[in-house]
Design a protein around this motif. Structure first.
Motif, PDB file in Angstrom:
ATOM      1  N   PHE A   1      45.812  35.514  26.494  1.00 44.16           N
ATOM      2  CA  PHE A   1      45.710  36.660  27.519  1.00 44.16           C
ATOM      3  C   PHE A   1      45.939  36.050  28.695  1.00 44.16           C
ATOM      4  CE2 PHE A   1      43.166  40.194  29.559  1.00 44.16           C
ATOM      5  CZ  PHE A   1      43.909  41.211  29.102  1.00 44.16           C
ATOM      6  N   ASP A   2      47.048  36.077  29.431  1.00 46.64           N
ATOM      7  CA  ASP A   2      47.210  35.369  30.935  1.00 46.64           C
ATOM      8  C   ASP A   2      47.835  36.115  31.585  1.00 46.64           C
ATOM      9  OD1 ASP A   2      47.198  32.608  32.237  1.00 46.64           O
ATOM     10  OD2 ASP A   2      49.243  33.552  32.202  1.00 46.64           O
ATOM     11  N   GLY A   3      47.692  36.319  33.266  1.00 41.51           N
ATOM     12  CA  GLY A   3      48.391  36.858  34.047  1.00 41.51           C
ATOM     13  C   GLY A   3      48.371  38.178  34.338  1.00 41.51           C
TER      14      GLY A   3
ATOM     15  N   VAL B   1      37.563  44.257  28.117  1.00 46.65           N
ATOM     16  CA  VAL B   1      38.206  43.808  27.058  1.00 46.65           C
ATOM     17  C   VAL B   1      37.127  43.070  26.122  1.00 46.65           C
ATOM     18  CG1 VAL B   1      39.830  41.686  26.384  1.00 46.65           C
ATOM     19  CG2 VAL B   1      39.909  42.911  28.838  1.00 46.65           C
ATOM     20  N   ALA B   2      37.438  43.325  25.016  1.00 47.60           N
ATOM     21  CA  ALA B   2      36.648  42.958  23.783  1.00 47.60           C
ATOM     22  C   ALA B   2      37.329  42.226  23.000  1.00 47.60           C
ATOM     23  CB  ALA B   2      35.896  44.055  23.045  1.00 47.60           C
TER      24      ALA B   2
ATOM     25  N   ASN C   1      43.993  33.366  34.285  1.00 49.16           N
ATOM     26  CA  ASN C   1      44.712  34.143  35.371  1.00 49.16           C
ATOM     27  C   ASN C   1      44.902  35.489  35.558  1.00 49.16           C
ATOM     28  OD1 ASN C   1      45.557  31.159  36.581  1.00 49.16           O
ATOM     29  ND2 ASN C   1      46.543  31.060  34.427  1.00 49.16           N
ATOM     30  N   ASN C   2      43.637  36.058  34.974  1.00 48.09           N
ATOM     31  CA  ASN C   2      43.775  37.572  35.145  1.00 48.09           C
ATOM     32  C   ASN C   2      42.954  38.221  36.395  1.00 48.09           C
ATOM     33  OD1 ASN C   2      44.927  37.887  32.433  1.00 48.09           O
ATOM     34  ND2 ASN C   2      43.408  36.856  31.834  1.00 48.09           N
ATOM     35  N   GLU C   3      43.512  39.286  36.806  1.00 54.44           N
ATOM     36  CA  GLU C   3      42.629  39.794  37.873  1.00 54.44           C
ATOM     37  C   GLU C   3      42.151  41.112  37.508  1.00 54.44           C
ATOM     38  OE1 GLU C   3      43.257  41.598  42.320  1.00 54.44           O
ATOM     39  OE2 GLU C   3      45.064  40.607  41.283  1.00 54.44           O
TER      40      GLU C   3
ATOM     41  N   ASP D   1      39.833  30.492  35.323  1.00 57.76           N
ATOM     42  CA  ASP D   1      40.867  30.924  36.505  1.00 57.76           C
ATOM     43  C   ASP D   1      40.980  32.369  36.787  1.00 57.76           C
ATOM     44  OD1 ASP D   1      41.046  27.965  37.114  1.00 57.76           O
ATOM     45  OD2 ASP D   1      42.720  27.683  35.745  1.00 57.76           O
ATOM     46  N   ASN D   2      40.071  33.238  36.098  1.00 58.40           N
ATOM     47  CA  ASN D   2      40.043  34.534  36.302  1.00 58.40           C
ATOM     48  C   ASN D   2      39.627  35.066  37.541  1.00 58.40           C
ATOM     49  OD1 ASN D   2      41.150  35.435  33.723  1.00 58.40           O
ATOM     50  ND2 ASN D   2      39.552  34.196  33.014  1.00 58.40           N
TER      51      ASN D   2
END
Length: 85
Positions: free
Chosen positions: A7-9, A21-22, A33-35, A57-58
């Protein structure tokens, strides 16, 4: 059984009481890398059987109380990431 997810970007604009998110019964997921904008108690909830999760890195918006929460003790197995409750 689901496993080996990435689950990236992603850009997530969600408003929820509990989490945005669950995950439940999914092994070896990398969340990176998620915003996360919006508002919730936590950005990511790790539920029963979700083991080996890596969170890194979120960007977490100011309207979240925390980045990660354990919704079941089994989710602590193999967890790597920021402090979670």
């Amino acid at each position: 059984v689901s496993r080996n997810w990435l689950f990236d970007g992603n850009y997530c604009d969600a408003y929820a009481k509990a989490q945005s998110v669950a995950l439940e019964d999914i092994q070896n997921v990398t969340i990176s890398n998620n915003e996360m904008v919006g508002k919730a108690n936590k950005a990511y909830a790790l539920g029963e059987g979700s083991t080996g999760i890596v969170v890194k890195d979120n960007k977490i918006g100011p309207d979240y109380r925390r980045e990660v929460g354990f919704d079941h003790p089994s989710a602590q197995q193999g967890y790597q990431g920021p402090p979670a409750e």
